[in-house]
Design a protein around this motif. Structure first.
Motif, mmCIF file in Angstrom:
data_model
loop_
_atom_site.group_PDB
_atom_site.id
_atom_site.type_symbol
_atom_site.label_atom_id
_atom_site.label_comp_id
_atom_site.label_asym_id
_atom_site.label_seq_id
_atom_site.Cartn_x
_atom_site.Cartn_y
_atom_site.Cartn_z
ATOM 1 N N LEU A 77 0.963 -1.346 0.142
ATOM 2 C CA LEU A 77 -0.018 0.072 0.233
ATOM 3 C C LEU A 77 0.871 1.408 0.019
ATOM 4 C CD1 LEU A 77 -2.913 1.447 0.405
ATOM 5 C CD2 LEU A 77 -2.070 1.350 2.963
ATOM 6 N N TYR A 78 2.037 1.206 1.017
ATOM 7 C CA TYR A 78 2.633 2.448 0.763
ATOM 8 C C TYR A 78 3.476 2.813 -0.541
ATOM 9 C CZ TYR A 78 6.774 5.087 1.818
ATOM 10 O OH TYR A 78 7.658 6.193 1.860
ATOM 11 N N GLU A 79 3.979 1.673 -1.194
ATOM 12 C CA GLU A 79 4.511 1.900 -2.495
ATOM 13 C C GLU A 79 3.379 2.430 -3.595
ATOM 14 O OE1 GLU A 79 7.746 1.932 -3.663
ATOM 15 O OE2 GLU A 79 8.148 1.214 -1.598
ATOM 16 N N GLY A 80 2.209 1.925 -3.322
ATOM 17 C CA GLY A 80 1.137 2.364 -4.272
ATOM 18 C C GLY A 80 0.899 3.588 -4.087
ATOM 19 N N LEU A 81 0.864 4.100 -2.810
ATOM 20 C CA LEU A 81 0.447 5.509 -2.322
ATOM 21 C C LEU A 81 1.365 6.536 -3.063
ATOM 22 C CD1 LEU A 81 -1.690 7.009 -0.764
ATOM 23 C CD2 LEU A 81 -0.238 6.823 1.297
ATOM 24 N N LYS A 82 2.732 6.157 -2.988
ATOM 25 C CA LYS A 82 3.809 6.864 -3.478
ATOM 26 C C LYS A 82 3.475 7.183 -5.117
ATOM 27 C CE LYS A 82 7.539 5.335 -2.839
ATOM 28 N NZ LYS A 82 9.105 4.846 -2.538
ATOM 29 N N MET A 83 3.337 5.980 -5.627
ATOM 30 C CA MET A 83 2.952 6.088 -7.406
ATOM 31 C C MET A 83 1.750 6.802 -7.391
ATOM 32 S SD MET A 83 5.495 5.145 -8.719
ATOM 33 C CE MET A 83 6.674 5.695 -7.516
ATOM 34 N N ILE A 135 -0.015 12.932 4.362
ATOM 35 C CA ILE A 135 0.064 12.722 5.879
ATOM 36 C C ILE A 135 -0.276 10.999 5.858
ATOM 37 C CG2 ILE A 135 -1.566 13.020 7.888
ATOM 38 C CD1 ILE A 135 -2.070 15.686 6.984
ATOM 39 N N VAL A 136 -0.990 10.548 5.235
ATOM 40 C CA VAL A 136 -1.264 9.224 5.074
ATOM 41 C C VAL A 136 0.062 8.488 4.876
ATOM 42 C CG1 VAL A 136 -2.501 7.148 4.307
ATOM 43 C CG2 VAL A 136 -3.792 9.231 4.929
ATOM 44 N N GLN A 137 0.700 8.727 3.779
ATOM 45 C CA GLN A 137 1.989 8.163 3.592
ATOM 46 C C GLN A 137 3.015 8.268 4.599
ATOM 47 O OE1 GLN A 137 3.517 9.557 -0.277
ATOM 48 N NE2 GLN A 137 5.503 8.901 0.104
ATOM 49 N N GLY A 166 5.312 -4.003 -4.221
ATOM 50 C CA GLY A 166 4.661 -2.889 -4.453
ATOM 51 C C GLY A 166 5.486 -1.835 -5.321
ATOM 52 N N TYR A 167 6.759 -1.793 -5.425
ATOM 53 C CA TYR A 167 7.481 -1.427 -6.480
ATOM 54 C C TYR A 167 7.186 -1.959 -7.875
ATOM 55 C CZ TYR A 167 11.317 0.871 -8.806
ATOM 56 O OH TYR A 167 12.204 1.552 -9.934
ATOM 57 N N PHE A 168 7.329 -3.263 -7.587
ATOM 58 C CA PHE A 168 7.224 -3.939 -9.023
ATOM 59 C C PHE A 168 5.676 -3.787 -9.553
ATOM 60 C CE2 PHE A 168 5.716 -8.126 -11.209
ATOM 61 C CZ PHE A 168 6.587 -7.997 -12.021
ATOM 62 N N LEU A 169 4.748 -3.856 -8.623
ATOM 63 C CA LEU A 169 3.392 -3.642 -9.192
ATOM 64 C C LEU A 169 3.088 -2.177 -9.681
ATOM 65 C CD1 LEU A 169 1.341 -5.656 -6.528
ATOM 66 C CD2 LEU A 169 1.788 -6.143 -9.005
ATOM 67 N N PHE A 170 3.538 -1.148 -8.952
ATOM 68 C CA PHE A 170 3.126 0.220 -9.429
ATOM 69 C C PHE A 170 4.347 1.121 -10.133
ATOM 70 C CE2 PHE A 170 0.952 -1.025 -5.536
ATOM 71 C CZ PHE A 170 -0.422 -1.095 -5.758
ATOM 72 N N SER A 171 5.310 0.633 -9.928
ATOM 73 C CA SER A 171 6.557 1.460 -10.780
ATOM 74 C C SER A 171 6.765 1.450 -12.155
ATOM 75 C CB SER A 171 7.644 1.469 -9.766
ATOM 76 O OG SER A 171 7.809 1.996 -8.492
ATOM 77 N N TRP A 172 6.258 0.472 -12.366
ATOM 78 C CA TRP A 172 6.475 0.301 -14.102
ATOM 79 C C TRP A 172 5.701 1.239 -14.820
ATOM 80 C CZ3 TRP A 172 2.491 -0.703 -17.413
ATOM 81 C CH2 TRP A 172 1.356 -1.035 -16.833
ATOM 82 N N ARG A 173 4.652 1.893 -14.110
ATOM 83 C CA ARG A 173 3.964 2.720 -14.925
ATOM 84 C C ARG A 173 4.700 4.249 -14.925
ATOM 85 N NH1 ARG A 173 -1.881 2.823 -12.702
ATOM 86 N NH2 ARG A 173 -2.281 3.970 -14.696
#
Length: 185
Positions: A77-83, A135-137, A166-173
């Motif tokens: 969730l944290y990685e997804g929130l960043k992206m 704030i949530v992040q 999370g990085y693998f799932l979200f950072s490719w975009r």
């Protein structure tokens, strides 16, 4: 000077049992007397592991598996929130300006370099949403840090694996900007 007669109501009473992490040290806190019973080395265990809150105590393998799954998902969730915040920021940008500057070329020609300048309004719903998500992040990141600071290897692996997933799932975009004029890599 003896201060044993003083009463300090704001301080937690000292514990006599400490955290028994299955190391067979009994009541001597496993050699962690100077740290108030806090484990300062990585260990694999599931007995009497306190997770973030006083009442959240792990005592069985099943509870540890459940905690690891929860921590793993929190890190994802944290990685997804960043992206997600980055995507929202790109979508909410206003006042786009393009500035062109002439640059001399190597063979005497003139090259034009264009820069994109963007802005965002402070009093806008998009900026308010960014603030709340920030704030949530921050809170989630501190929770993950505190989980890692339990020094429980199972939980630390769950944090690292969740961050990686999370990085693998979200950072490719994530859009990567490549400056073709950059020669130092």
């Amino acid at each position: 000077m003896d201060h044993s007669h003083h009463h300090h109501p704001t301080m937690a009473p000292p514990t006599t049992s400490g955290h028994d992490h299955g190391g067979g040290h009994g009541g001597n806190q496993g050699g962690h007397e100077g740290h108030g019973g806090m484990v300062m080395t990585f260990y694999f265990g599931y007995n009497n592991v306190e997770l973030l809150f006083t009442g959240l105590l792990i005592n069985t393998p099943g509870e540890m598996v459940g905690a690891c799954i929860g921590v793993f998902l929190l890190a994802v969730l944290y990685e997804g929130l960043k992206m997600g915040r980055e995507t929202l920021l790109r979508r909410s940008q206003v006042n786009v300006r393009y500035n062109s500057m002439p640059l001399p070329g190597a063979d005497g020609t003139v090259l034009m370099e264009t820069h994109k300048t963007v802005g965002q309004r402070m009093l806008s719903p998009a900026h308010f949403l960014q603030t709340v998500l920030h704030i949530v992040q921050v809170v989630v990141s501190y929770f993950l840090m505190l989980v890692f600071m339990t020094y429980n290897a199972y939980l630390c692996i769950a944090v690292a694996a969740g961050a990686g997933m999370g990085y693998f799932l979200f950072s490719w975009r994530k859009a990567v900007v490549v400056d073709i004029t950059e020669h130092c890599h």
